[in-house]
Write an enzyme that holds these catalytic residues in place. Structure first.
Site, mmCIF file in Angstrom:
data_model
loop_
_atom_site.group_PDB
_atom_site.id
_atom_site.type_symbol
_atom_site.label_atom_id
_atom_site.label_comp_id
_atom_site.label_asym_id
_atom_site.label_seq_id
_atom_site.Cartn_x
_atom_site.Cartn_y
_atom_site.Cartn_z
ATOM 1 N N HIS A 173 8.613 -3.850 -4.138
ATOM 2 C CA HIS A 173 7.762 -4.764 -3.181
ATOM 3 C C HIS A 173 6.176 -4.285 -3.454
ATOM 4 C CE1 HIS A 173 6.290 -6.584 0.422
ATOM 5 N NE2 HIS A 173 7.696 -7.120 0.674
ATOM 6 N N ARG A 221 -16.915 -1.009 1.383
ATOM 7 C CA ARG A 221 -16.182 -1.337 0.030
ATOM 8 C C ARG A 221 -15.699 -0.364 -0.591
ATOM 9 N NH1 ARG A 221 -17.547 -6.347 -1.188
ATOM 10 N NH2 ARG A 221 -19.335 -7.290 -0.294
ATOM 11 N N GLY A 263 -14.538 -0.366 7.257
ATOM 12 C CA GLY A 263 -14.701 0.707 6.049
ATOM 13 C C GLY A 263 -15.353 0.398 4.920
ATOM 14 N N ALA A 291 -3.991 6.610 -0.279
ATOM 15 C CA ALA A 291 -3.507 5.572 0.823
ATOM 16 C C ALA A 291 -4.064 4.211 0.921
ATOM 17 C CB ALA A 291 -3.676 6.464 2.328
ATOM 18 N N GLY A 292 -4.809 3.937 0.119
ATOM 19 C CA GLY A 292 -5.084 2.502 -0.038
ATOM 20 C C GLY A 292 -5.777 1.924 1.008
ATOM 21 N N ILE A 350 -11.678 2.443 -0.696
ATOM 22 C CA ILE A 350 -10.251 2.709 -0.476
ATOM 23 C C ILE A 350 -10.041 3.941 -0.328
ATOM 24 C CG2 ILE A 350 -9.935 0.426 -1.746
ATOM 25 C CD1 ILE A 350 -8.175 2.245 -3.848
#
Length: 298
Positions: free
Chosen positions: A82, A165, A163, A171-172, A167
């Site tokens: 997925h 720019r 947040g 955990a992305g 990641i």
């Protein structure tokens, strides 16, 4: 009357039961929230969690779940069928009782802000909560997945709503929003050729000119050696389950393939299932409100 909101977070872990249970425990521990269901798929490497409660309780549970998922799931080591972009990949809120969609949108914004502050996962608002038309569709936000997200958020139109720019390194990012109830409906085929599932998915999904309110992709269930058409039905009132199933059957027949089974992931509205029963049983003049026993009991 008590306000009830449903939340259906998807986490990017479907194999490690210890990790899954620790994350689900964060929901169990919140007062005013009831854990309804959680379902894991090893091939997808994903778990769908469903809980219900007051807006405040649901917010507490969603934030706690996001924090624990960010702590325990490392997407640099994650492999699954997925698509995913976050340890907790998506957090949708669904109005159930005495709650408006507008209230769920506001709830999603509060949760999104807290998830970034407390879990350090940047947040995209999506569906009814989207801040721009190109952010409504979850698939558009998720395109590029975790591996491509650090570069994607540098693009002008893809800065997260919370947040900046950046990641989270392991955990992305996560999509948070409000939406109507959807049905996660998967159709398994009598073939191990995932390209057939991909071709059928392209035909049935809305983005490729197919059926309204249908999102689909082909995936491979490695443990069963079976190709699957994995579907999200975003509005079963507009496109019912039976219509998708019959179209998949017709397209599969072109390749000498048939449907060997279907599955529903998580919970589904009773009406979605009764609609299909009415169709296949060819019931005449059926009244869902008057002729379903549970409607009277509940």
């Amino acid at each position: 009357m008590a306000k009830l909101v449903e939340c259906v977070p998807n986490i990017s872990e479907g194999r490690n039961t210890e990790v899954i249970e620790q994350i689900v425990d964060t929901v169990r521990e919140v007062k005013g929230v009831v854990l309804l269901d959680y379902s894991s798929d090893p091939s997808h490497n994903r778990t769908v969690i469903t809980f219900l409660g007051s807006p405040d309780g649901v917010m507490k549970a969603a934030v706690a779940l996001a924090k624990k998922a960010a702590e325990l799931i490392d997407l640099t080591k994650h492999v699954g069928e997925h698509p995913r972009m976050g340890a907790v990949d998506v957090i949708p809120f669904i109005p159930i009782k005495d709650v408006t969609m507008a209230e769920c949108v506001e709830l999603s914004k509060l949760v999104g802000e807290r998830v970034y502050k407390e879990a350090k996962m940047p947040v995209f608002l999506y569906e009814q909560s989207a801040t721009a038309p190109h952010r409504v569709n979850l698939a558009a936000i998720r395109k590029g997945q975790f591996e491509g997200m650090a570069k994607k958020v540098q693009e002008k139109e893809w800065e997260p709503d919370f947040g900046g720019r950046t990641i989270h390194p392991t955990a992305g990012v996560v999509a948070v929003g409000a939406r109507m109830p959807l049905v996660a409906f998967n159709i398994n085929l009598s073939t191990s050729d995932v390209e057939i599932a991909n071709k059928i998915s392209k035909i049935i999904r809305k983005s490729s000119g197919g059926l309204d309110c249908v999102k689909a992709l082909g995936v491979m269930l490695e443990e069963r050696n079976v190709a699957q058409v994995s579907i999200n039905m975003t509005n079963f009132h507009i496109t019912p389950l039976y219509r998708v199933l019959e179209l998949v059957k017709a397209e599969a027949a072109r390749y000498g393939v048939h449907v060997i089974g279907t599955e529903i992931i998580g919970l589904a509205p009773m009406q979605a299932l009764v609609d299909s029963a009415e169709y296949y049983l060819q019931i005449e003049s059926f009244d869902f409100n008057k002729q379903v026993l549970e409607n009277h009991i509940l």
